[in-house]
Design an enzyme around this catalytic site. Structure first.
Site, PDB file in Angstrom:
ATOM      1  N   ASP A 105      42.460  34.508  36.769  1.00  0.00           N
ATOM      2  CA  ASP A 105      43.492  33.652  37.362  1.00  0.00           C
ATOM      3  C   ASP A 105      44.375  32.997  36.291  1.00  0.00           C
ATOM      4  OD1 ASP A 105      44.938  32.430  39.341  1.00  0.00           O
ATOM      5  OD2 ASP A 105      43.412  30.914  39.829  1.00  0.00           O
ATOM      6  N   GLU A 118      46.466  34.333  34.432  1.00  0.00           N
ATOM      7  CA  GLU A 118      47.215  35.564  34.188  1.00  0.00           C
ATOM      8  C   GLU A 118      48.596  35.310  33.597  1.00  0.00           C
ATOM      9  OE1 GLU A 118      47.353  33.980  36.918  1.00  0.00           O
ATOM     10  OE2 GLU A 118      49.486  34.029  37.357  1.00  0.00           O
ATOM     11  N   LYS A 151      41.515  32.981  44.168  1.00  0.00           N
ATOM     12  CA  LYS A 151      41.812  31.591  44.534  1.00  0.00           C
ATOM     13  C   LYS A 151      41.276  31.280  45.925  1.00  0.00           C
ATOM     14  CE  LYS A 151      46.197  31.121  42.015  1.00  0.00           C
ATOM     15  NZ  LYS A 151      45.806  29.994  41.162  1.00  0.00           N
ATOM     16  N   ASP A 195      50.333  35.492  43.086  1.00  0.00           N
ATOM     17  CA  ASP A 195      49.131  35.245  42.296  1.00  0.00           C
ATOM     18  C   ASP A 195      47.942  34.960  43.209  1.00  0.00           C
ATOM     19  OD1 ASP A 195      47.244  34.583  40.425  1.00  0.00           O
ATOM     20  OD2 ASP A 195      48.179  32.679  39.811  1.00  0.00           O
ATOM     21  N   ARG A 240      49.665  33.395  31.165  1.00  0.00           N
ATOM     22  CA  ARG A 240      49.681  33.462  29.699  1.00  0.00           C
ATOM     23  C   ARG A 240      49.494  34.891  29.213  1.00  0.00           C
ATOM     24  NH1 ARG A 240      44.704  29.311  29.631  1.00  0.00           N
ATOM     25  NH2 ARG A 240      45.758  28.752  31.571  1.00  0.00           N
ATOM     26  N   ASP A 293      55.082  31.810  42.259  1.00  0.00           N
ATOM     27  CA  ASP A 293      54.602  31.931  40.877  1.00  0.00           C
ATOM     28  C   ASP A 293      55.583  32.712  39.982  1.00  0.00           C
ATOM     29  OD1 ASP A 293      52.683  31.056  39.100  1.00  0.00           O
ATOM     30  OD2 ASP A 293      51.349  32.762  39.384  1.00  0.00           O
ATOM     31  N   LYS A 320      58.045  33.468  33.505  1.00  0.00           N
ATOM     32  CA  LYS A 320      56.875  34.081  34.164  1.00  0.00           C
ATOM     33  C   LYS A 320      57.291  34.632  35.529  1.00  0.00           C
ATOM     34  CE  LYS A 320      52.377  32.827  36.237  1.00  0.00           C
ATOM     35  NZ  LYS A 320      51.343  31.772  36.395  1.00  0.00           N
TER      36      LYS A 320
END
Ligand code: BES
Ligand code: MN
Ligand code: ZN
Length: 486
Positions: free
Chosen positions: A340, A342, A270, A263, A344, A281, A258
């Protein structure tokens, strides 16, 4: 850093040539054959209450009488075993890294074999000890004087020790690369930066690198990955790196990382507190690059592919909205209930892309869920796989590399919560079991090959005063890849 073995015996440590001698002692006593001057220094410290044979305790002696090395550090390991050895070593090295010693010789103060695993632990611990992030911090401390570390062993142990040092050296280089990438702020480590790092790695280590841009990704039909990237001004990158150590026909191991370089959560934004940590991230992507770096140095006879979907997750006028439905490369549609979730969404398209390599196995690595931190804390990464043999192989690799992971469940029953009235699936379930439903989501894209998922949300970086990337799970992944050779 220079890693060597140095042949000697417990009775000859006092005469050893080094700037500092670091002796690790397991249990509550040292080897009776330990040199008299060293034994005397330890006994003296114990009798004055300055040292105890208890894990975490260290002793520093400057110019110990009768010892050639100018500095002696003794580190108590408590329990037996390589894990305790590494912990004590880390504490001993922390004492030494700020001093003037260039060459540190490390010895076991107990009778017992010095193994390949000890040597690997030494190389990785020493490299970790001297790492300093400085790219955006000119005032960072200067490099440690410590540039050479040797492990004292017998003649018969030397071969295994040398092997362990070589593997440790490669893993350490991979870990350092991963830490360096992940520590870079989001305005430095962009998808473009990750692609450049991959190209540089390719040039230096003979890897084949391909970087797909938005147009190519559109052509492939990666509607889910594109959806996450659409709210950001930073151009997305889809990075494919290939190491070939075996004939082309041999099915490769594929690692998918990933690569969200920041993020914010997107429209499902968030909270502000600790949001800076979302620069980490892309820890999965960093660990894939680091593992490729380690493997390219060790040159095992196998094929390895690294895939990194990379973009930012931003709120914007053109960003995805809760309720939007997108079509993934697999053809399955997804209702984005929470922007959020994101990770996956970018991984699912990378997992579909992985099919073209007809892989022997695919492992994805992602800072995927806060729920994984709630479940496992910061010590174990979460391991998810429906394939028992693959899970066991990863667990064995995690034990060998002292980079622990813990297997989590993946029963069909958990899939229920992903049902949507408007698409083939939603991208989130309820809070309960959040790391498992995230894995169940990914599982829907992995029917064509053997697959495992590592959730490294709790292990890829540290928060607080020692905030920074750990480089995990490069050691685990490198051991896993090596164990797939032959
Ligand atoms: N990158 C985060 C996961 C994360 C959060 C890792 C905090 C480490 C620390 C991920 O993209 C995310 O935001 N996940 C959500 C999923 C939720 C919306 C279902 C989460 O964990 O809150
Ligand atoms: Mn997120
Ligand atoms: Zn994320």
């Amino acid at each position: 850093m220079d890693f060597r073995h140095q042949i000697s015996s417990p009775g000859a440590l006092a005469g050893l040539t080094a700037d500092a001698l670091l002796v690790v002692i397991h249990g509550d006593a040292f080897d009776p054959t330990l040199d008299a001057p060293i034994a005397a220094a330890i006994r003296d410290a114990v009798s004055h209450g300055d040292f105890q044979f208890k894990a975490g305790r260290t002793l520093y002696v400057h110019r110990p009488a009768g010892v050639k090395a100018a500095r002696l550090v003794v580190a108590a390991a408590g329990a037996a075993g390589v894990k305790a050895f590494k912990t004590a070593l880390t504490q001993g090295l922390a004492q030494l890294k700020g001093l003037g010693a260039k060459h540190v010789a490390v010895a076991l103060g107990n009778a017992g074999e010095v193994t390949e695993q000890h040597a690997e632990a030494l190389a990785t611990a020493a490299s970790d000890a001297i790492y300093v992030y400085r790219h955006t911090k000119p005032s960072a401390p200067s490099d440690s004087a410590m540039t050479k570390v040797s492990l004292v062993c017998s003649k018969t142990e030397a071969r295994a020790v040398q092997r362990g040092l070589e593997r440790g050296d490669a893993i350490a280089a991979g870990v350092t690369l991963a830490r360096e990438c992940a520590n870079r702020p989001g305005n430095y480590c962009t998808p473009t930066y990750l692609a450049e790092q991959a190209k540089k790695l390719g040039k230096e280590h003979g890897l084949e690198i391909e970087v797909l841009d938005r147009k190519a990704v559109e052509k492939l039909g990666m509607g889910s990955f594109l959806a996450v990237a659409q709210g950001s001004h930073e151009p997305l990158k889809f990075i494919v790196a290939r190491y070939q150590g075996a004939p082309k026909a041999k099915a490769p191991i594929v690692l998918v990382g990933k690569g969200i370089t920041f993020d914010t959560g997107g429209i499902s934004i968030k909270p502000s507190a600790e949001m800076d940590e979302m620069k980490f991230d892309m820890g999965g992507a960093a660990s894939v690059l680091g593992t490729l770096r380690a493997v390219a140095q060790l040159k095992p006879k196998l094929n390895l592919v690294g895939i990194i979907p990379s973009c930012e997750n931003m709120p914007a006028g053109n960003a995805i909205k809760p309720g939007d439905v997108v079509t993934s490369m697999s053809g399955q549609t997804i209702e984005i209930l929470n922007t959020d979730a994101e990770g996956r969404l970018i991984l699912c398209d990378a997992l579909t892309y992985a099919e073209r390599f007809k892989p022997a196995a695919v492992v994805d690595v992602a800072t995927l869920t806060g729920a994984c931190i709630i479940a496992l804390g910061h010590h174990n990464s979460g391991l998810f796989s429906a394939d028992d043999a693959l899970a066991d192989q990863l667990l064995a690799a995690s034990r060998e590399s002292l980079d622990p992971c813990w297997r989590m469940p993946l029963d069909e029953e958990y899939d229920e919560v992903l049902k949507s009235n408007f698409a083939d699936m939603g991208n989130v379930g309820p809070r309960a079991g959040g790391s498992i439903t995230a894995a169940m989501f990914l599982r829907r894209f992995t029917s064509k090959y053997r697959w495992a998922h590592l959730d490294i949300a709790g292990t890829a970086w540290k928060s607080g005063a020692n905030k920074g990337a750990t480089g995990r799970p490069v050691p685990l992944l490198t051991h896993f890849v090596l164990s797939s050779a032959g």
